[in-house]
Design a protein around this motif. Structure first.
Motif, mmCIF file in Angstrom:
data_model
loop_
_atom_site.group_PDB
_atom_site.id
_atom_site.type_symbol
_atom_site.label_atom_id
_atom_site.label_comp_id
_atom_site.label_asym_id
_atom_site.label_seq_id
_atom_site.Cartn_x
_atom_site.Cartn_y
_atom_site.Cartn_z
ATOM 1 N N HIS A 1 -3.524 -11.822 -18.472
ATOM 2 C CA HIS A 1 -2.479 -12.526 -19.218
ATOM 3 C C HIS A 1 -2.687 -12.236 -20.697
ATOM 4 C CE1 HIS A 1 0.260 -15.621 -20.656
ATOM 5 N NE2 HIS A 1 0.659 -15.813 -19.399
ATOM 6 N N THR A 2 -1.605 -12.017 -21.418
ATOM 7 C CA THR A 2 -1.705 -11.680 -22.846
ATOM 8 C C THR A 2 -2.380 -12.794 -23.647
ATOM 9 O OG1 THR A 2 0.564 -12.472 -23.148
ATOM 10 C CG2 THR A 2 0.254 -10.097 -22.868
ATOM 11 N N ASP A 3 -2.206 -14.069 -23.216
ATOM 12 C CA ASP A 3 -2.853 -15.186 -23.917
ATOM 13 C C ASP A 3 -4.371 -15.069 -23.861
ATOM 14 O OD1 ASP A 3 -0.443 -16.265 -24.565
ATOM 15 O OD2 ASP A 3 -0.448 -17.819 -23.013
ATOM 16 N N PRO B 1 -11.797 -8.247 -24.143
ATOM 17 C CA PRO B 1 -10.473 -8.816 -24.444
ATOM 18 C C PRO B 1 -9.323 -7.963 -23.895
ATOM 19 C CG PRO B 1 -11.886 -8.849 -26.385
ATOM 20 C CD PRO B 1 -12.577 -8.000 -25.370
ATOM 21 N N GLN B 2 -9.525 -6.643 -23.924
ATOM 22 C CA GLN B 2 -8.512 -5.724 -23.413
ATOM 23 C C GLN B 2 -8.304 -5.945 -21.918
ATOM 24 O OE1 GLN B 2 -9.592 -1.790 -24.662
ATOM 25 N NE2 GLN B 2 -7.719 -0.867 -23.903
ATOM 26 N N PHE C 1 -9.168 -14.925 -26.647
ATOM 27 C CA PHE C 1 -10.425 -14.636 -25.948
ATOM 28 C C PHE C 1 -11.624 -15.311 -26.624
ATOM 29 C CE2 PHE C 1 -14.251 -12.169 -25.154
ATOM 30 C CZ PHE C 1 -14.200 -11.954 -23.785
ATOM 31 N N CYS D 1 -6.102 -12.365 -23.978
ATOM 32 C CA CYS D 1 -6.533 -11.387 -24.977
ATOM 33 C C CYS D 1 -6.496 -12.005 -26.371
ATOM 34 C CB CYS D 1 -5.646 -10.149 -24.916
ATOM 35 S SG CYS D 1 -6.089 -8.864 -26.114
ATOM 36 N N ARG D 2 -5.383 -12.697 -26.674
ATOM 37 C CA ARG D 2 -5.218 -13.286 -28.012
ATOM 38 C C ARG D 2 -6.247 -14.386 -28.284
ATOM 39 N NH1 ARG D 2 0.533 -12.749 -27.011
ATOM 40 N NH2 ARG D 2 0.514 -14.857 -26.121
ATOM 41 N N GLY E 1 -6.578 -9.181 -21.195
ATOM 42 C CA GLY E 1 -5.150 -9.094 -21.464
ATOM 43 C C GLY E 1 -4.349 -8.559 -20.292
ATOM 44 N N LYS E 2 -5.017 -7.842 -19.358
ATOM 45 C CA LYS E 2 -4.324 -7.371 -18.166
ATOM 46 C C LYS E 2 -3.959 -8.540 -17.257
ATOM 47 C CE LYS E 2 -4.648 -3.054 -19.267
ATOM 48 N NZ LYS E 2 -3.441 -2.287 -19.633
#
Length: 367
Positions: free
Chosen positions: A313-315, A306-307, A320, A317-318, A310-311
């Motif tokens: 796109h932040t969505d 997930p980390q 995932f 990560c949230r 997130g690189k």
């Protein structure tokens, strides 16, 4: 994601010349101290031949490499920690970078003024390190007093911080860069909160002439002394010639390889600086590849799926869900993402998966 590398050194050691050669940044480079006042910034792509291979394999419309930010910081002089020269500005700018390249001069040129009157790379490096250590001591002594007051109340975290600070002060007073257990999350958290200069990942960039590269560098008496001095402070030395880097910047990849071979050099200075920075910062590269684009992404080694997502796109990560992954080696062996999937090389990984260098990924996520 790009990492930033700050060029630090005495005035007139060639920081701005190297900056211009490595990233064609157009920084003013003149033969007098403090030519650079405000830091110059340049972005250069991180060379990675794997990205070109993936793009060709997937018929990508464009290629987007990772990037490195070079920052050419004003020259430092003896007494900078006490505000001499551009000391306060210098220290403020250097605190913002991820890694430090200590630039020292080995090239011989009587027409270029040296701020100390004579060229001595070891003395130059010791001057730089001394000023950084003095600045860190000032920070630590202030934090020690605060931590001592809190620790008296029995606060365990304050006691741990106080002990670490006292250790750092002893090390700095002995002329050593602070050393600590980098595997301890607690120690890392304290060090990050201190914002010290001497704990930043650092290496030495030796500014050499075109006749001082390869075996000639290793045979140079000043280079030997510099390597020994840098090693004592836990740093490696990379020889870089601004003249050669400038010539390389105007050549194709094939032409550059031929030019380096003729010079008896296996790798450009820019490539060495980037690889050293990545290694010191514990970075790895993963890829996304498809018809639209192939792109390289940088993440800290040990990052979970997930980390890494997130690189992109932040969505991702949230929301995932899972990560579909093929190693670079399997992609090359199979010939494409689809062929790797048909060959059973595609893996479905969850939130606990640790992304590996060279992974080619596709993220499934919900918005």
């Amino acid at each position: 994601m790009s990492f930033s590398c700050g060029f630090v050194g005495l005035p007139n050691v060639g920081k701005s010349t190297l900056f211009n050669a490595l990233c064609r940044g157009g920084a003013e480079a003149a033969n007098f101290p403090f030519c650079t006042i405000e830091p110059n910034t340049g972005i250069v792509p991180v060379p990675d031949e794997r990205l070109e291979v993936l793009a060709k394999m997937e018929n990508s419309g464009r290629i987007v490499p990772s990037s490195l930010k070079f920052i050419d910081i004003a020259g430092l002089v003896r007494g900078a920690s006490a505000g001499q020269g551009l000391g306060n500005q210098f220290l403020g700018h250097i605190r913002t970078v991820d890694a430090i390249a200590h630039v020292v001069r080995l090239f011989k040129d009587s027409d270029v003024v040296h701020v100390a009157g004579e060229c001595d790379p070891v003395a130059d490096l010791e001057t730089i390190l001394t000023e950084l250590m003095l600045a860190d001591l000032e920070v630590l002594e202030k934090r020690r007093d605060r931590a001592f007051k809190t620790a008296r109340s029995g606060d365990a975290d304050a006691k741990f911080e106080l002990e670490l600070i006292r250790t750092f002060i002893d090390q700095l007073n002995a002329g050593q860069r602070p050393d600590y257990d980098k595997e301890s999350p607690k120690a890392v958290e304290v060090v990050e909160s201190l914002g010290l200069l001497c704990t930043k990942p650092s290496f030495v960039c030796a500014n050499v002439g075109d006749d001082q590269l390869g075996d000639a560098f290793l045979a140079d008496p000043d280079a030997k002394r510099l390597i020994e001095c840098a090693s004592a402070h836990g740093m490696e030395v990379i020889p870089v010639c601004a003249k050669i880097e400038d010539e390389l910047s105007g050549l194709s990849a094939e032409e550059a390889a031929e030019f380096l071979a003729e010079m008896g050099i296996s790798e450009s200075g820019l490539s060495q600086v980037i690889k050293t920075g990545y290694r010191l910062l514990n970075y790895i590269t993963f890829f996304t590849a498809g018809p639209m684009e192939s792109r390289a992404w940088t993440v800290v080694k040990g990052a979970a799926a997930p980390q890494a997502a997130g690189k992109i796109h932040t969505d991702m990560c949230r929301g995932f869900i899972r990560m579909e992954t093929v190693s670079y080696e399997d992609m090359v062996e199979c010939g494409s993402w689809n062929k790797a999937q048909l060959a059973g090389k595609l893996r479905i990984e969850g939130k606990n998966y640790i992304v590996q260098d060279g992974d080619v990924i596709h993220v499934r996520f919900s918005v």
